[in-house]
Design a protein around this motif. Structure first.
Motif, mmCIF file in Angstrom:
data_model
loop_
_atom_site.group_PDB
_atom_site.id
_atom_site.type_symbol
_atom_site.label_atom_id
_atom_site.label_comp_id
_atom_site.label_asym_id
_atom_site.label_seq_id
_atom_site.Cartn_x
_atom_site.Cartn_y
_atom_site.Cartn_z
ATOM 1 N N ARG A 1 17.850 12.092 79.369
ATOM 2 C CA ARG A 1 18.369 13.236 80.132
ATOM 3 C C ARG A 1 17.521 13.591 81.351
ATOM 4 N N LYS A 2 16.246 13.193 81.320
ATOM 5 C CA LYS A 2 15.384 13.549 82.456
ATOM 6 C C LYS A 2 15.359 12.465 83.513
ATOM 7 N N ASN A 3 16.101 11.397 83.285
ATOM 8 C CA ASN A 3 16.163 10.302 84.253
ATOM 9 C C ASN A 3 17.619 10.110 84.694
ATOM 10 N N PRO A 4 18.030 10.808 85.742
ATOM 11 C CA PRO A 4 19.457 10.813 86.122
ATOM 12 C C PRO A 4 20.025 9.426 86.378
ATOM 13 N N ARG A 5 19.213 8.520 86.936
ATOM 14 C CA ARG A 5 19.733 7.176 87.240
ATOM 15 C C ARG A 5 20.031 6.411 85.955
ATOM 16 N N ALA A 6 19.093 6.494 85.015
ATOM 17 C CA ALA A 6 19.291 5.802 83.733
ATOM 18 C C ALA A 6 20.493 6.390 83.003
ATOM 19 N N LEU A 7 20.593 7.707 83.083
ATOM 20 C CA LEU A 7 21.700 8.401 82.406
ATOM 21 C C LEU A 7 23.046 7.952 82.978
ATOM 22 N N ALA A 8 23.117 7.888 84.298
ATOM 23 C CA ALA A 8 24.377 7.509 84.943
ATOM 24 C C ALA A 8 24.735 6.052 84.658
ATOM 25 N N ALA A 9 23.696 5.212 84.485
ATOM 26 C CA ALA A 9 23.960 3.781 84.268
ATOM 27 C C ALA A 9 24.297 3.465 82.812
ATOM 28 N N LEU A 10 23.980 4.381 81.927
ATOM 29 C CA LEU A 10 24.144 4.102 80.491
ATOM 30 C C LEU A 10 25.596 3.758 80.101
ATOM 31 N N PRO A 11 26.597 4.547 80.529
ATOM 32 C CA PRO A 11 27.980 4.218 80.117
ATOM 33 C C PRO A 11 28.415 2.826 80.565
ATOM 34 N N LEU A 12 28.035 2.439 81.785
ATOM 35 C CA LEU A 12 28.458 1.118 82.275
ATOM 36 C C LEU A 12 27.718 0.005 81.525
ATOM 37 N N THR A 13 26.438 0.232 81.244
ATOM 38 C CA THR A 13 25.675 -0.761 80.488
ATOM 39 C C THR A 13 26.297 -0.984 79.113
ATOM 40 N N VAL A 14 26.592 0.119 78.440
ATOM 41 C CA VAL A 14 27.179 0.009 77.095
ATOM 42 C C VAL A 14 28.575 -0.610 77.179
ATOM 43 N N SER B 1 32.574 16.553 75.476
ATOM 44 C CA SER B 1 32.913 16.197 76.864
ATOM 45 C C SER B 1 33.547 17.395 77.586
ATOM 46 N N ILE B 2 34.287 18.226 76.855
ATOM 47 C CA ILE B 2 34.826 19.434 77.514
ATOM 48 C C ILE B 2 33.673 20.398 77.820
ATOM 49 N N ALA B 3 32.825 20.601 76.800
ATOM 50 C CA ALA B 3 31.708 21.547 76.989
ATOM 51 C C ALA B 3 30.756 21.084 78.090
ATOM 52 N N SER B 4 30.773 19.792 78.416
ATOM 53 C CA SER B 4 29.877 19.315 79.481
ATOM 54 C C SER B 4 30.279 19.878 80.846
ATOM 55 N N GLY B 5 31.449 20.514 80.891
ATOM 56 C CA GLY B 5 31.885 21.152 82.134
ATOM 57 C C GLY B 5 31.153 22.452 82.424
ATOM 58 N N LEU C 1 28.985 6.229 87.232
ATOM 59 C CA LEU C 1 27.769 5.956 88.012
ATOM 60 C C LEU C 1 27.490 7.058 89.021
ATOM 61 N N ARG C 2 28.552 7.579 89.607
ATOM 62 C CA ARG C 2 28.397 8.598 90.639
ATOM 63 C C ARG C 2 28.731 10.000 90.116
ATOM 64 N N SER C 3 29.738 10.040 89.237
ATOM 65 C CA SER C 3 30.267 11.368 88.879
ATOM 66 C C SER C 3 29.406 12.114 87.872
ATOM 67 N N VAL C 4 28.626 11.388 87.073
ATOM 68 C CA VAL C 4 27.841 12.052 86.028
ATOM 69 C C VAL C 4 26.933 13.130 86.613
ATOM 70 N N ALA C 5 26.341 12.810 87.750
ATOM 71 C CA ALA C 5 25.401 13.759 88.363
ATOM 72 C C ALA C 5 26.077 15.082 88.712
ATOM 73 N N GLY C 6 27.382 15.042 88.941
ATOM 74 C CA GLY C 6 28.086 16.259 89.322
ATOM 75 C C GLY C 6 28.468 17.137 88.156
ATOM 76 N N ALA C 7 28.302 16.627 86.941
ATOM 77 C CA ALA C 7 28.688 17.424 85.755
ATOM 78 C C ALA C 7 27.649 18.505 85.504
ATOM 79 N N ALA C 8 28.110 19.612 84.940
ATOM 80 C CA ALA C 8 27.173 20.705 84.649
ATOM 81 C C ALA C 8 26.163 20.283 83.591
ATOM 82 N N ARG C 9 26.606 19.468 82.621
ATOM 83 C CA ARG C 9 25.705 19.005 81.558
ATOM 84 C C ARG C 9 25.840 17.486 81.453
ATOM 85 N N PRO C 10 25.121 16.766 82.310
ATOM 86 C CA PRO C 10 25.320 15.309 82.401
ATOM 87 C C PRO C 10 25.041 14.566 81.095
#
Lengths: 602, 485
Positions: A22-35, A140-144, A91-100
């Motif tokens: 959670r403290k590494n935004p790049r790793a967090l954003a890349a995780l879904p695509l990696t998996v 995923s809803i609460a992440s809004g 990759l791009r949109s995660v950063a825009g979420a209130a709770r990435p």
């Protein structure tokens, strides 16, 4: 098979470790695509495998049974594709979420549990994966953010309630001789009351997953507040696939329906279809309109399943896959446009499709699938549903056609908004923001070809389709083809007529808001007076208040009075006898012994 | 050590060992009393592990130590039911004792606290293995005394009143139960549960014994002392709700009526109705409560009603469900009360309406609370789902379909109040002063309980196998009696 199980295990494990990133935004954003990449690899490894089954006892009916056959492979192919697209978009949109971190964890959990639902051969184990999916939906809803928390709660309570109904139905199903591993189906006509009740309870549970009336009310609200990534992946695609494919399992493999069961299904299907079309026509929010039009097709699919005819059932399944593909593409498009326009209002998104052609074309291709144009899978699906209904209840077919026309009108309005000719500044978009929408649009357009190639998989699910198989059913021009043509023409014409009276496509059908025939119903819907959840919560609030104040608290008052009275009486009495005189205590003991002895002798 | 010695040691170590604690406390202040309590309770728990293997294999070991002629013997039985209860209760009690090291720190009466907590667990262990009614009653009442002292631990007049209330209600019920036992003795001439197997209990004796069972397990209408007991330290409320006190009533019923006396079948549906009423009314109360500890207490009353539903269904599945419920509820409710302790420590209030937005300040507590709440609500893959499933399936198997629908509706209410409490406490706008996460030892324990709640679901086959053996041991008897369904 082991590779297939990786599709379940890897995303779920990744979801569990998400908080660490959670403290590494790049790793967090890349995780879904990696998996998603790992999952796709697992899928490709198992693609060549022959049908397999795996079973291990767990507890009671919860035998851990998994099966891999052609139908499941087809579903997994779609799930993996959605997972890849979601990963790319994230990759791009995660950063825009209130709770990435919550969003990423929920997405991963959703894909893992969705694969579990697809692969399991035990309806009780399916229920477990389904609940995990429900938790992912909640997350995923609460992440809004804060504004989404209420809707997340609503979705979880509606989902949980419908699941409790389904659990009750499954228990009755077992009692009626049904097997968790789907052996011999239960003939409803043979057990008139219990069989029907069990079926209806399970049907409601499965339908609720797909967003069927009356369990749909959280969906439009979620579309407004949850990140587009989450909505495209869960309510728009995975939920529909899981819900409808299980519904077909219920109607095809768990029960043999009788007329009453089919009538109930058709009623729910039609109400689901029409309940949201009017609000969709006048809605001013792009994402909410898409969400409303994600509910209406569920009615179509339910009606197709209700036919108990091979054509209708196969049509429902094809519609399910087509809808999931085009709707998630549309949501990715909507999310990207909203991110650039800063708003999801139709008014603010006008002409943005022109400014970003990749998204505009993706949306347009998805639109063709949405209105069931040739050669999309939507066309084949609708033809088959019409054919199934023609065999079972021709009068209902007319209602389906009306619903389809209104659906075309709504979708045309959205397309016109996106492609409106007006000067718009070209926003800068990263590839990962528009590629998923474009690819899903292209995929939606070619679903017809995929389905034609995958006919054996469909036949495995719906059963033998007679001479010529399913291919013969959709590979011809007949009266129903002209009905489809009529649907397109009338739908588009309806929009054009409505558009004529307004200044912009976004305002089309806005006259319905003030029309005496529809204004009242729309107002009730907007005030949530037709939302059974809101009504239900108020009823529960009232009921529990009455029970609490006039029963439970009353018991407490009485208990307090008894205890106080007892203390008041016993206090002086005990003081009197507790006088420190040895003989007094001795007499107590003697009296006690006499009482015990008397009781024993009795 | 053979099984007999082990069982005696499991009782004696905490029961007799507890008397060392005040002595140590008098000799030396500090945390030593806490460590000693953890050691005694933990030792008892570790010894229960040795019972699991033989119990799972279906081995039943019974022995008697003569006490007063033929009438009163210290009769102990080690079977699957006893092993299951001893293991579950002592496990949760051990975790609560460890949590207490952080929670009761610098308290004025630490030695007294640890003495009574250890005695409490010892009484529970004695009760679990006893199959002589008089000894069962004796341990029952030792626990009532311990409970009375612990509820009034903070010594304020209002708290003392609530402790008195709890004692008087449970003691009153126990006296009635004793009268019921006397009637049973008058009828059959024995206090040995083994000798009472298959003997039908008279209506008057049944009602009297149930008064004791219901008062102890805080079932409506004898439940109001339990929410009031929330004035006790959170560790104590956790102990009362999760590990010991309310479970005594459940266990007492299971031992007396599922492995001993027989209840005429015409009573079954009425018992189910009473249990369902208790579950429903308290779920309604929980939805109206704004005090976190009272809400959780009402939730306990409701879940105990659920557990009784499993027992009262008198089916193998229902019985298995009830035992799993005891475990799942114990883990989750223990976790919830300990979370409540952290929240109360951090916010200095029990009023949920004054909380909000605590997720950011207390992330571990928040996640643990959510996991435990979902388990209580019956959401898979948590253990609570499976136990709830088997309880309701047991009712359906028994033919009580309409009551099963009532149980499902109550489950929906449970989902509602549990999630609402989570949202009120942890989500939304932060209110009040700045808060902080609990002490490391406290947070670790709630995290362990949350993880165990999940693992108990994933590794369900282990407790399920033990519960099945317990049900089978009961089944053999009922099959012989011709009453089994």
């Amino acid at each position: 098979m082991t590779a297939m199980l990786l599709l379940i295990v890897v995303p779920i494990l990744a979801a569990l470790v998400t908080p660490l990133a959670r403290k590494n935004p790049r790793a967090l954003a890349a995780l879904p695509l990696t998996v998603a990449g790992l999952s796709t690899l697992g899928f490709l490894l198992a693609l060549g495998a022959s049908p397999l089954a795996l079973s291990s006892p767990f507890a009671g009916p919860f035998t851990l049974a998994f099966t891999l056959d052609a139908w499941r492979l087809l579903l997994l192919a779609f799930v993996c594709f959605f997972q890849l697209m979601t990963g790319m978009y994230a990759l791009r949109s995660v950063a825009g979420a209130a709770r990435p971190a919550l969003l990423v964890g929920s997405l991963l959990l959703a894909f893992g549990s969705a694969c579990g639902v697809v692969l399991t051969a035990n309806v009780f184990v399916l229920l477990i994966f389904w609940e995990m999916f429900l938790l992912a939906l909640y997350g995923s809803i609460a992440s809004g953010g804060e504004q989404a928390e209420r809707v997340a709660l609503k979705a979880l309570i509606i989902g949980g309630t419908s699941d409790f109904l389904m659990v009750m139905g499954l228990m009755m199903y077992l009692l009626l001789g049904g097997s968790p591993l789907l052996g011999q189906p239960v003939r409803i006509a043979a057990t008139p009351e219990a069989g029907l009740v069990a079926f209806v309870l399970i049907f409601l549970g499965a339908g609720a997953k797909a967003g069927m009336f009356p369990f749909h009310t959280w969906i439009p609200e979620a579309a407004e507040v949850m990140p587009a990534t989450g909505f495209a992946a869960l309510p728009a695609s995975l939920e529909k696939i899981l819900g409808i494919s299980f519904l077909i399992t219920v109607t095809n493999q768990m029960f043999i329906l009788d007329r009453r069961a089919r009538v109930i299904m058709v009623i729910f299907g039609l109400v689901t279809m029409f309940a949201v079309l009017l609000p969709a026509l006048v809605e001013r929010n792009f994402k909410k309109t898409l969400a409303l039009t994600a509910i209406s097709p569920v009615g179509f699919m339910v009606a197709g399943a209700a036919t108990s005819h091979v054509a209708g059932i196969a049509g429902a399944l094809m519609y399910m896959l087509t809808h999931a593909t085009y709707k998630s593409g549309m949501f990715f498009a909507a999310g990207a446009l909203e991110a650039k326009a800063g708003s999801a209002r139709l008014e603010d998104l006008r002409g943005l499709g022109r400014a970003v052609p990749a998204i505009g074309w993706g949306f347009a291709l998805a639109y063709l699938a949405a209105i069931s144009m040739v050669p999309t899978g939507g066309f084949m699906a609708k033809e088959l549903i019409f054919e199934g209904m023609l065999h079972r209840a021709p009068s209902v077919l007319a209602l389906l056609v009306v619903g389809a026309i209104l659906n075309v009108a709504v979708m045309t309005k959205l397309l016109a908004v996106v492609w409106e000719r007006r000067p718009v500044a070209r926003p800068a978009l990263a590839g990962c923001e528009y590629v998923p929408a474009l690819l899903l649009g292209v995929a939606a357009f070619f679903t017809g070809l995929v389905f034609a190639a995958a006919v054996p998989a469909f036949e495995l699910k719906v059963g033998p389709a007679g001479p010529g198989g399913l291919t013969a059913m959709f590979n011809h021009v007949g009266p129903l083809t002209y009905v489809s043509l009529l649907v397109w023409i009338l739908g588009i014409a309806l929009y054009l007529v409505a558009r004529e009276r307004t200044s912009s496509p976004a305002e089309a059908f806005s006259g319905l808001r003030t029309s005496p025939a529809t204004a009242g119903a729309l107002r009730l819907a907007e005030e949530k007076k037709l939302d059974w959840y809101e009504v239900g919560v108020k009823v529960v609030e009232w009921l529990t208040r009455v029970v609490f104040r006039y029963f439970e608290r009353l018991i407490d008052v009485v208990a307090d009075a008894i205890v106080a009275g007892g203390k008041a009486v016993s206090g002086p009495a005990l003081s009197a006898v507790h006088n420190g005189v040895y003989g007094n205590y001795l007499s107590w003991v003697v009296v006690g012994l006499i009482v015990v002895l008397a009781l024993v002798l009795m | 050590m053979d099984l007999q010695t082990t069982a005696l040691a499991i009782i004696a170590v905490p029961l007799l060992g507890s008397f060392l604690i005040p002595v140590v406390g008098w000799m030396r202040k500090g945390k030593l009393t806490g460590y000693l309590a953890v050691a005694l309770i933990g030792a008892a728990h570790l010894m229960t592990w040795t019972l699991l293997g033989p119990a799972r294999a279906g081995q039943v070991t019974s022995f008697k130590i003569p006490f007063y002629g033929d009438l009163i013997n210290l009769s102990l039985t080690i079977d699957a039911l006893a092993a299951f209860m001893a293991f579950t209760s002592s496990l949760i009690a051990t975790l609560i004792a460890i949590y207490s090291l952080g929670y009761i720190e610098h308290g004025d009466h630490e030695p007294e606290y640890y003495f009574i907590v250890t005695l409490f667990l010892g009484a529970m262990m004695g009760l679990v293995f006893s199959t002589n009614i008089i000894f069962l009653y004796t341990f029952w009442e030792i626990s009532a005394l311990a409970c009375w002292r612990l509820i009034g631990y903070f010594r304020e007049p209002d708290y003392i009143w609530k402790a008195d209330k709890a004692f008087l209600v449970t003691f009153g019920g126990a006296v009635l139960m004793l009268l019921g036992f006397v009637l049973v003795y008058a009828q059959y001439g024995t206090f040995e549960i083994a000798d009472l197997r298959g003997k039908t209990v008279s209506a008057v004796a049944l009602v009297l014994i149930l008064a004791g069972v219901f008062s102890k397990s805080a079932s409506v209408p004898l439940h109001t002392w339990l929410p009031d007991a929330g004035v006790a330290p959170s560790t104590i409320t956790s102990l009362l709700h999760a590990a010991i006190l309310v479970k005594i009533g459940l266990y007492g019923f299971a031992r007396l009526f599922c492995n001993g006396l027989s209840i005429p079948p015409q009573w079954h549906k009425w018992l189910l109705a009473v249990a369902l009423g208790s579950a429903f009314v308290s779920a309604c109360a929980a939805l109206q409560e704004t005090n976190i500890k009272r809400l959780l207490a009402f939730s306990t009353v409701s879940q105990i009603g659920y557990t009784f539903l499993g027992l009262f269904a008198f089916t193998a599945t229902g019985y298995v469900g009830a035992l799993l419920y005891i475990m799942a509820h114990g883990l989750a409710k223990g976790g919830l009360f300990l979370c409540a302790g952290i929240i109360e420590h951090g916010t200095h209030t029990k009023d949920m309406t004054k909380m909000g937005g605590l997720f950011k300040k207390m992330p571990v507590t928040a996640v643990a609370y959510l996991v435990c709440a979902l388990s209580i609500a019956g959401i898979p893959p948590m253990a609570g789902f499976f136990s709830k499933y088997f309880v309701i399936q047991g009712m359906v198997n028994g033919g009580y379909h309409y009551l099963a629908v009532g149980a499902i509706l109550t489950a929906v209410l449970t989902l509602l109040y549990m999630l609402r409490s989570f949202h009120t406490i942890f989500l939304g706008q932060p209110r009040g002063e700045s808060h902080h996460e609990g002490a490391p030892v406290m947070v670790t324990v709630v995290a362990i309980l949350a993880v165990m709640t999940v693992l108990a679901g994933f590794f369900l086959p282990m407790p399920f196998a033990l519960a099945k053996v317990a049900a089978a041991q009961r089944t053999i008897f009922y099959t012989l009696a011709g009453l089994w369904r």
